[in-house]
Write an enzyme that holds these catalytic residues in place. Structure first.
Site, PDB file in Angstrom:
ATOM      1  N   GLU A  33       0.856  -1.181   0.000  1.00  0.00           N
ATOM      2  CA  GLU A  33       0.000   0.000   0.000  1.00  0.00           C
ATOM      3  C   GLU A  33       0.891   1.230   0.000  1.00  0.00           C
ATOM      4  O   GLU A  33       1.891   1.285   0.716  1.00  0.00           O
ATOM      5  CB  GLU A  33      -0.879   0.084   1.258  1.00  0.00           C
ATOM      6  CG  GLU A  33      -1.938  -0.961   1.423  1.00  0.00           C
ATOM      7  CD  GLU A  33      -2.720  -0.747   2.730  1.00  0.00           C
ATOM      8  OE1 GLU A  33      -2.728   0.393   3.247  1.00  0.00           O
ATOM      9  OE2 GLU A  33      -3.290  -1.721   3.228  1.00  0.00           O
ATOM     10  N   GLU A  51     -13.894   5.557   0.163  1.00  0.00           N
ATOM     11  CA  GLU A  51     -14.689   4.620   0.963  1.00  0.00           C
ATOM     12  C   GLU A  51     -15.480   5.403   2.010  1.00  0.00           C
ATOM     13  O   GLU A  51     -14.951   5.812   3.038  1.00  0.00           O
ATOM     14  CB  GLU A  51     -13.766   3.601   1.647  1.00  0.00           C
ATOM     15  CG  GLU A  51     -12.949   2.789   0.649  1.00  0.00           C
ATOM     16  CD  GLU A  51     -11.942   1.882   1.327  1.00  0.00           C
ATOM     17  OE1 GLU A  51     -12.265   0.708   1.569  1.00  0.00           O
ATOM     18  OE2 GLU A  51     -10.831   2.362   1.617  1.00  0.00           O
ATOM     19  N   LYS A  62     -15.664   4.376   5.984  1.00  0.00           N
ATOM     20  CA  LYS A  62     -14.481   4.283   6.834  1.00  0.00           C
ATOM     21  C   LYS A  62     -14.354   5.514   7.714  1.00  0.00           C
ATOM     22  O   LYS A  62     -14.931   6.566   7.459  1.00  0.00           O
ATOM     23  CB  LYS A  62     -13.216   4.141   5.968  1.00  0.00           C
ATOM     24  CG  LYS A  62     -13.083   2.786   5.292  1.00  0.00           C
ATOM     25  CD  LYS A  62     -11.745   2.623   4.615  1.00  0.00           C
ATOM     26  CE  LYS A  62     -10.622   2.432   5.613  1.00  0.00           C
ATOM     27  NZ  LYS A  62      -9.335   2.123   4.968  1.00  0.00           N
ATOM     28  N   GLU A 100      -9.577   9.027   6.059  1.00  0.00           N
ATOM     29  CA  GLU A 100      -9.723   7.629   5.658  1.00  0.00           C
ATOM     30  C   GLU A 100     -10.726   7.453   4.522  1.00  0.00           C
ATOM     31  O   GLU A 100     -10.707   6.442   3.822  1.00  0.00           O
ATOM     32  CB  GLU A 100     -10.154   6.783   6.857  1.00  0.00           C
ATOM     33  CG  GLU A 100      -9.107   6.645   7.940  1.00  0.00           C
ATOM     34  CD  GLU A 100      -7.898   5.843   7.485  1.00  0.00           C
ATOM     35  OE1 GLU A 100      -8.031   5.062   6.520  1.00  0.00           O
ATOM     36  OE2 GLU A 100      -6.829   6.003   8.072  1.00  0.00           O
TER      37      GLU A 100
END
Length: 518
Positions: free
Chosen positions: A212, A285, A288, A296
């Site tokens: 990542e 997202e 999150k 996030e």
């Protein structure tokens, strides 16, 4: 390649026969069972890997996700689970096709600067990391490390980390004081800290890939995350954009993409290393973190409606051009006006604010001693000092505006960039390689070329540093190279080779463009 955080059947089926390679994951909640029971591991691999292979090109199996940070109670189960899953792959004839690894959060590296001090945390180094690295080496796999330079940049309490160093933009570099290695990106520094940590356990040739990396495009708060806690992420430094911004995310991710595709995958400590990098994440997202202002929710390349958050190109395209600045322009003499009119206008310009000291006899811009050259210098000084205002480049028809810097324009403040011999050959070579790989024209210092002699590191490095410096318009910070270079104001000479100035480089470039056009 795509990485998913489970082995969802619908996703695996959708990627069948696409040619896209998949990395799947055994979730943390199933880790203990896989460690305890070889039959469970075999059934899981049969149901989630071999059932879809080879139509879906599953090439890697990640065991858990950042276990040390998110589920430290499972740390002792990690290597046994990896071993059981590897045995299951072997039983099903997939051990060569699918590699087993586990994503390790960068927080497992206890010391990260300087990179040569890199070491794993005491609580995991011997009991978990050593047997894990032994497993990876034995099976021909690699360590997966999640690297987020963003968090180090956003969390700093001083301005020690520059924005360009964080993003991987051109910058003077940071030198490891123990090895002399020069780093031009925080990503490289973090990756080398990981390599040095592996070295300290005796694994000097094992690869480490980034499972990542990425940067949020928005957000001002940070909720729960297994990475280091940060303070305010909205603070801009020295006029820079906030740490979490589209501008930073676009620059960072495109720099990573373009670097990998260019083949420049080595690091200062591992110059021959390959580099696999997964950009986190494909989509924003919205479930999150702790709300819509939590970073996030903003790591995605796409919004959920499939439109891009910012421009990027996995084929290696450049960043979109920034907003066009006001065009540069210069004021030059009209030769057709004749010397008498030019002299009259020159005297007017010099008497009304133009700085004409540089065109006096013996001054840097006296040559060429022609009326056109002297008048152009005076007219342009007057024009620039008046902010290029309309009407300040006319002089009763004796001058006109151009939008490309005229060849031979004299800069009275000419300077050169030269190598610092005290830095030593190793550091000079590292910086020379950086300069040559990032725009310097190093053809003249190749064997047999005009400036190959004297064949010394100082002479060659000076030539490369100066080429980089001049081609970057002598911008501040482009003659440092982590302390291996400095600016001088008299033309340096090495043997028969005088280091070129910006003007001579531009003249040569203009001449080569003419030849190319012909």
């Amino acid at each position: 390649m795509v990485r998913i955080y489970d082995a969802d059947p619908g996703v695996l089926r959708s990627f069948a026969n696409t040619g896209i390679k998949m990395m799947v994951m055994l979730p943390n909640e199933k880790l203990a069972d896989a460690a305890r029971d070889r039959r469970y591991a075999l059934d899981w691999v049969r149901s989630n890997v071999s059932a879809y292979y080879p139509a879906t090109q599953i090439h890697a199996l990640q065991v858990g996700n950042e276990v040390f940070d998110s589920r430290p109670d499972l740390a002792w189960s990690l290597v046994p689970a990896m071993d059981n899953l590897q045995r299951a792959l072997a039983d099903l004839g997939l051990a060569d096709a699918v590699k087993v690894s586990t994503p390790v959060g960068f927080a497992a590296v206890a010391v990260s600067w300087p990179p040569s001090d890199g070491r794993f945390r005491d609580d995991v180094a011997e009991p978990v990391m050593r047997p894990m690295l032994e497993f990876l080496q034995r099976t021909g796999s690699y360590l997966t490390i999640n690297l987020y330079p963003y968090f180090a940049y956003a969390d700093q309490r001083s301005n020690a980390i520059s924005r360009d160093f964080f993003l991987g933009n051109p910058n003077p570099g940071e030198r490891d004081p123990k090895t002399g290695l020069v780093y031009y990106s925080l990503l490289d520094a973090q990756l080398d800290a990981t390599y040095f940590a592996m070295d300290k356990l005796g694994f000097t040739s094992l690869s480490a890939y980034s499972g990542e990396t990425g940067t949020p495009a928005s957000g001002g708060r940070h909720g729960h995350h297994p990475k280091p806690a940060v303070g305010s992420l909205l603070t801009a430094r020295n006029g820079d954009p906030p740490a979490a911004s589209k501008e930073n995310a676009q620059a960072y991710n495109n720099n990573v993409i373009n670097r990998v595709l260019s083949g420049r995958t080595g690091t200062p400590h591992r110059p021959d290393a390959d580099m696999d990098v997964y950009i986190f994440a494909l989509f924003n997202e919205n479930q999150k973190g702790s709300g819509p202002d939590d970073i996030e929710q903003h790591f995605g390349l796409f919004y959920p409606n499939q439109t891009k958050v910012y421009e990027f190109d996995f084929h290696g395209g450049a960043l979109p051009p920034p907003p066009a600045p006001a065009p540069s322009s210069w004021c030059v003499a009209n030769e057709a006006a004749g010397d008498a009119r030019l002299l009259e206008a020159l005297n007017y310009a010099c008497a009304n604010g133009a700085d004409c000291s540089a065109i006096q006899p013996g001054a840097p811009c006296f040559e060429p001693d022609t009326m056109v050259a002297h008048a152009s210098y005076a007219f342009n000084s007057y024009y620039q000092r008046n902010g290029r205002a309309s009407g300040t480049c006319d002089f009763a028809g004796a001058a006109y505006v151009v939008y490309n810097e005229p060849a031979g324009t004299c800069d009275p403040n000419t300077s050169w960039c030269v190598a610092n011999e005290a830095a030593g050959d190793a550091r000079l070579l590292e910086a020379l390689n950086y300069a040559c790989a990032n725009g310097a024209d190093c053809g003249a210092i190749q064997p047999g070329a005009a400036c190959f002699e004297p064949n010394t590191m100082v002479a060659h490095a000076s030539y490369a540093f100066n080429s980089y410096y001049q081609r970057n318009h002598r911008a501040s910070g482009t003659c440092d190279f982590a302390g291996t270079a400095s600016v001088v104001y008299h033309a340096p000479k090495y043997g028969n080779c005088v280091l070129p100035s910006k003007t001579s480089i531009e003249q040569a470039t203009a001449k080569s463009e003419v030849y190319a056009a012909i």
